[in-house]
Design a protein around this motif. Structure first.
Motif, PDB file in Angstrom:
ATOM      1  N   TRP A  47      19.165  49.238-102.382  1.00  0.00           N
ATOM      2  CA  TRP A  47      19.094  49.267-100.917  1.00  0.00           C
ATOM      3  C   TRP A  47      17.937  50.099-100.401  1.00  0.00           C
ATOM      4  N   PHE A  49      17.076  51.063 -96.249  1.00  0.00           N
ATOM      5  CA  PHE A  49      17.334  50.788 -94.827  1.00  0.00           C
ATOM      6  C   PHE A  49      16.056  50.688 -94.013  1.00  0.00           C
ATOM      7  N   VAL A  54      19.303  45.105 -98.567  1.00  0.00           N
ATOM      8  CA  VAL A  54      20.521  45.560 -99.232  1.00  0.00           C
ATOM      9  C   VAL A  54      21.008  44.448-100.149  1.00  0.00           C
ATOM     10  N   PRO A 455      24.999  51.824 -97.239  1.00  0.00           N
ATOM     11  CA  PRO A 455      25.452  50.426 -97.247  1.00  0.00           C
ATOM     12  C   PRO A 455      26.888  50.256 -97.746  1.00  0.00           C
ATOM     13  N   MET A 459      28.361  44.203 -95.373  1.00  0.00           N
ATOM     14  CA  MET A 459      27.416  44.189 -94.246  1.00  0.00           C
ATOM     15  C   MET A 459      26.559  42.923 -94.216  1.00  0.00           C
ATOM     16  N   ARG A 461      23.248  40.805 -94.061  1.00  0.00           N
ATOM     17  CA  ARG A 461      21.987  41.133 -94.732  1.00  0.00           C
ATOM     18  C   ARG A 461      20.757  40.896 -93.867  1.00  0.00           C
ATOM     19  N   TYR A 482      22.156  52.540 -90.016  1.00  0.00           N
ATOM     20  CA  TYR A 482      22.545  51.313 -89.321  1.00  0.00           C
ATOM     21  C   TYR A 482      23.137  51.742 -87.976  1.00  0.00           C
TER      22      TYR A 482
END
Ligand code: 6R9
Length: 634
Positions: A47, A49, A54, A455, A459, A461, A482
């Protein structure tokens, strides 16, 4: 030790700490023990961000329908998978076993393949809450096609926008749908939508037997194809990160966002949350009243329950038909053990005569759930006292289309509940509250904007065809976080309470509506110069919409009444009837900043009838319009 089902608060904290300290190990153990993989992953998680990217269970191969159907056949083949309760209580309910569901899904998958649908193709599903809807989702997944369900209350325009955006190959719909005493011409809506898009085939389920037009070479009745189809279908082998579905959700501006959910992580997350948040036991009957057209239906009517071999109830109708006792009659009839609904339904039912809830046997209920918007104190107590008889825990579950599954929620009989609080993060979920300057608020008794730091498998993508917008909307407000778009507070023991949206999304009866697209629709009216929409509190709907509209030329009140109708008509056509405005105020001008931005904060306060708190209006370009708007408030 298996953490698949948490038994008490101590165990929750213990497992939670592990889930945060070693998230990869934590999720790997769950994935390994409770699911059927055709090939295991090479890596549990990668992952970043900032890109954002992710990946969960990379390299793994599976088909989610083998987890939802095939693997139950030996032990649960004759167990009911789906109970279908029709709109009309006189029509018999259906009990579809796992074996029958497996057959129906395989047949439907064969039909899809015969129509040329293959892995990766997008299939638009515009169906009422009938078993074919669940069957179609699973059939798409079996073929490896990406389903794009459009809620069958959306308008033709909303439907065509979604078909075009995700470039669907085929539409599956019904001749009509029942909603209480009304029936809706679904096929007519599809016909209108398809004038704007390029679709080769429409498969039509017969439900209402209404008189519809079948376009030659394009429209085909589904049942005869199913009758001919084989009930064997070898499930397509999917990568864990292959898309499972696209589901559109409103943004505060611009067109709806096609959230993309992938296969492996979504399966693990929805199944694991379902098991723990509802404490589902083998012979329980579980009922979620949402429509499958929303994420709640995807995750907690179809995938989460079926992955656990549960019995899940699908209800075609509405809470007030034939009367306001319908939900409770269904609970009694099918002996529902877990009941999951939305605050807007609870508020509407709480206003009715108590006898509706009191003259039925609700003793089967063990867990009550709430989702979709903050549940107010009064509704919480009514739900707790009248429906739960003070003994059944309420799980107030906070989550989003984007999160795929429940993120903050009590675990029943584990987490002590507190009215209006979603309480504690689910296992593996790492919430953070941020202040406006971008600093994380540490410790308890703080209030800020809700973000997630790490993550989780469920979630979304990306946004279909628009990764840049995904990054911009969710990962740019706060670095390496996020951002949910919600505000929240954390109390003295670390419980979370969601306070509501902090962006221009208004939740009306549980439906998220971006004010931008609504304003765009209104502004199309030739008499309108510009408009601003805000939410204001509403007893049943939670929020209702208040529109401030300035006209090119001012007219008389008679003209205004017609205009109000036309504006709502436009909104119905462009977005859907759920988005109609409750109040429309015509005004000379809208309050604006010097840079030309409409000051929605002020308009929101006026709509809420909270004039004491307008804040500083001196920086406005036109402060005088504020008083004028207050004087003519509706
Ligand atoms: C599952 C779903 C997401 C938005 C979310 C928040 C609101 C949902 C809530 C809640 C307070 C709860 N929301 N559950 N607010 N308490 N238990 O509803 O998804 O339709 O995408 O809506 O709904 O504002 O951001 P979705």
């Amino acid at each position: 030790m298996s953490h698949y089902s948490i038994k008490n608060l101590e165990e929750y904290y213990q497992v939670y700490r592990k889930s945060v300290r070693e998230p990869e190990n934590f999720w790997e153990e769950i994935a390994e023990e409770h699911f059927l993989w055709r090939k295991k992953w090479d890596k549990v998680l990668s992952w970043d961000f900032s890109s954002p990217e992710v990946k969960w269970f990379e390299g793994a191969k599976l088909n989610i329908t083998e987890n939802c159907l095939d693997r139950h056949l030996l032990s649960r083949g004759h167990k009911t998978a789906i109970i279908f309760e029709p709109n009309n209580p006189e029509e018999e309910a259906q009990h579809i076993t796992y074996k029958q569901l497996h057959e129906r899904v395989c047949k439907m998958a064969n039909v899809l393949r015969d129509q040329g649908i293959k892995k990766g193709d997008r299939v638009c599903v515009y169906l009422p809450m009938i078993p074919e809807l669940a069957v179609t989702l699973l059939a798409c997944a079996r073929v490896g096609a990406i389903h794009n369900v459009v809620f069958a209350g959306f308008s033709s325009k909303a439907l065509s926008t979604r078909i075009v955006d995700s470039d669907c190959k085929i539409v599956i719909t019904a001749d009509g749908s029942y909603r209480g005493s009304k029936s809706i011409d679904l096929k007519g809506i599809v016909d209108e939508a398809l004038q704007d898009c390029d679709i080769e085939k429409v498969l039509v389920v017969k439900r209402t037997n209404s008189d519809i037009t079948m376009v030659e070479d394009r429209d085909v009745w589904l049942q005869p194809l199913l009758d001919e189809a084989s009930s064997d279908f070898e499930a397509e082998l999917m990568d864990a990160e292959d898309p499972l579905f696209i589901l559109y959700t409103s943004g505060s501006t611009g067109k709806p966002k096609g959230m993309v959910h992938t296969t492996g992580g979504y399966m693990v997350y929805t199944a694991y949350t379902f098991k723990n948040v509802f404490q589902y036991k083998e012979n329980d009957v579980y009922w979620c009243t949402a429509d499958i057209g929303w994420i709640t239906g995807h995750s907690y009517i179809v995938y989460g329950p079926l992955a656990n071999g549960a019995t899940t109830l699908m209800f075609e109708g509405v809470p007030h038909y034939p009367d306001f006792g319908r939900f409770w009659q269904i609970v009694e009839k099918h002996k529902v053990n877990q009941f999951y609904t939305a605050p807007t339904a609870i508020r509407a039912l709480a206003k009715q005569n108590l006898s509706f809830a009191e003259n039925v046997d609700l003793s089967s209920i063990k867990v009550l759930g709430s989702v979709g918007e903050p549940i107010n104190e009064e509704a919480w107590h009514w739900y707790n006292d009248i429906i739960g008889k003070g003994k059944n825990p309420i799980v107030d579950t906070w989550w989003q289309t984007e999160t795929g599954g429940i993120m903050i929620s009590p675990l029943p009989y584990v987490t002590p509940t507190k009215p209006t609080y979603a309480t504690l993060p689910f296992l593996g979920v790492q919430p953070a509250l941020m202040d406006e300057s971008g600093e994380e608020l540490k410790g308890n008794q703080v209030e800020g904007r809700l973000c997630i730091k790490f993550p989780w498998p469920g979630m979304a993508r990306t946004i279909w065809n628009n990764h840049e917008r995904y990054k911009e909307t969710y990962f740019s407000t706060y670095k390496n976080m996020y951002f949910t778009g919600d505000g929240a507070l954390r109390d003295e023991v670390g419980y979370y309470r969601i306070t509501g949206r902090v962006d221009d999304v208004v939740i009306v009866s549980g439906h998220n509506l971006g004010t931008g697209p609504l304003e765009d629709a209104i502004n199309e009216h030739p008499a309108v110069s510009e408009s601003a929409i805000v939410g204001f509190p509403h007893e049943i709907k939670g929020n209702a919409l208040y529109g401030y509209v300035s006209l090119k030329e001012t007219g008389e009140s008679r003209v205004h009444d017609n205009l109000r109708k036309e504006i709502n008509q436009l909104i119905s056509e462009r977005i859907g009837p759920i988005a109609k405005l409750d109040k429309i105020q015509f005004t000379e001008a809208l309050p604006k900043t010097r840079s030309g931005k409409i000051m929605r904060r002020i308009l929101r306060k006026i709509a809420e009838n909270d004039m004491s708190n307008l804040g500083d209006t001196s920086t406005l370009l036109n402060p005088e319009v504020v008083q004028d708007i207050i004087d003519h408030r509706i």
